[in-house]
Write a protein that holds these residues in place. Sequence first.
Motif, short mmCIF file in Angstrom:
data_model
loop_
_atom_site.label_atom_id
_atom_site.label_comp_id
_atom_site.label_asym_id
_atom_site.label_seq_id
_atom_site.Cartn_x
_atom_site.Cartn_y
_atom_site.Cartn_z
N ALA A 97 4.28 0.24 2.55
CA ALA A 97 4.49 -0.64 3.33
C ALA A 97 3.79 -1.86 2.40
O ALA A 97 2.85 -1.76 1.70
CB ALA A 97 3.30 -0.53 4.52
N TYR A 98 4.47 -3.02 2.61
CA TYR A 98 4.21 -4.17 1.85
C TYR A 98 4.63 -5.48 2.57
O TYR A 98 5.10 -5.48 3.57
CB TYR A 98 4.70 -4.23 0.36
N ILE A 126 0.83 -1.06 -0.16
CA ILE A 126 0.03 0.06 0.12
C ILE A 126 0.81 1.46 0.15
O ILE A 126 1.84 1.38 0.75
CB ILE A 126 -0.94 0.07 1.24
N VAL A 127 0.46 2.19 -0.74
CA VAL A 127 1.02 3.55 -0.80
C VAL A 127 0.10 4.46 -0.17
O VAL A 127 -0.75 4.55 -0.13
CB VAL A 127 1.09 4.01 -2.37
N LYS A 174 -3.68 -3.90 5.31
CA LYS A 174 -4.22 -2.95 5.79
C LYS A 174 -3.31 -1.93 6.46
O LYS A 174 -2.09 -2.37 7.23
CB LYS A 174 -5.31 -3.09 6.90
N VAL A 175 -3.29 -0.64 5.94
CA VAL A 175 -2.58 0.49 6.83
C VAL A 175 -3.42 1.38 7.31
O VAL A 175 -4.36 1.99 6.65
CB VAL A 175 -1.44 1.11 5.61
N TYR A 186 8.23 -1.74 6.13
CA TYR A 186 7.96 -0.38 5.95
C TYR A 186 9.10 0.37 5.13
O TYR A 186 10.22 0.02 5.45
CB TYR A 186 7.70 0.43 7.29
N ASP A 187 8.37 1.03 3.91
CA ASP A 187 9.78 1.25 3.18
C ASP A 187 9.44 2.41 2.56
O ASP A 187 8.93 2.53 1.13
CB ASP A 187 9.87 0.06 1.98
N PRO A 188 9.84 3.44 3.08
CA PRO A 188 9.60 4.84 2.52
C PRO A 188 10.33 5.50 1.23
O PRO A 188 11.49 5.07 1.20
CB PRO A 188 10.02 6.04 3.78
#
Length: 322
Positions: free
Chosen positions: A75-76, A62-63, A123-124, A90-92
């Motif tokens: 996040a994926y 999700i972006v 879900k985020v 988490y991967d900004p």
Amino acid sequence: MNTHSIDLHELIIDAQNHALTPWQGKHALLLENGLAVIPNIEMADAEIEVQIAVEGPAYPGIVFRQTDHQNFELAYAVPHCSGLWDAIQYDPVFNGSNTWQLYYGDSYQGRADIPIDNWFSFKVTCLDSRAVITVGDQEPLVVEKLAHPSRAGLFGIWTFRPAYFSGLQIRSIEKLYQLAGEPAHAPQGAVDAWNVEGGGLVRCEPNGVLNINRLFLPSIKETHLERSFELSSDCQVNINLGYSDALSLMIDGGLIYEGENTFSGFADRAERGYAELGSELINCNLGAGVHKISADLNVSEGFGWGLVVTVQASELQWLPVK
């Protein structure tokens, strides 16, 4: 709480390949190497949920809070790492570059059981500077301090390698679950800021890592860093470091370390190429006075480039970055 069920036809898609197709009983968007954002809905605080399925190794997620195509929170799930420490990541994204090699450990990664060849919920929920990332009804990953500023942006889906998405929903929120994550802490003795050539004074992330992706577009491949410290007496200085992707480290212009650390596989943690302490331990004897630690840092892959360095000695004082 206002919930919007999103029609997959409405998404703005920027991906290598995409197609609307049925898959295991659901109307789905097959997306490969790219993202699809929800148009005309910009929020800072929201909950976005989607059903995901993959048929092999992939990184679907999700972006959120996308301010432009090159900068967003991400996040994926990593189904082929199901049950491992990095099954949730988490991967900004900064200036078009992923940064997962800089954001590692319990503050930014979580365990989960994630299926292949079957649907799962992802879900985020984000509010202010925090986010809760959940796979199904399993224990979530709580990120206590997101890397980007807390401001409104677009939301959507993202993947590297093919993945199916269905049942996309987004809703506004006003409060977050009463959950606590692991706050990121810089290691003892970590350099907290550097003078970066072409970037000026740059402070390190909460985990002590300098994120070069904040500064430069992917076309920039190398940079030079400096920081000075003062010793009140002759003593032994102990240096520990971690980095990605290639580093030359100097004290007062003399080379003390040179190496490369990149992603090489999934066999163990060392193969991931994280910029974490332990790449090298260096001991050197220095005289009283002012000394300069400097680094030439290069990038060769798109997973984040930066470094973390600790310098420990008796009566050491860091000098302000000019």
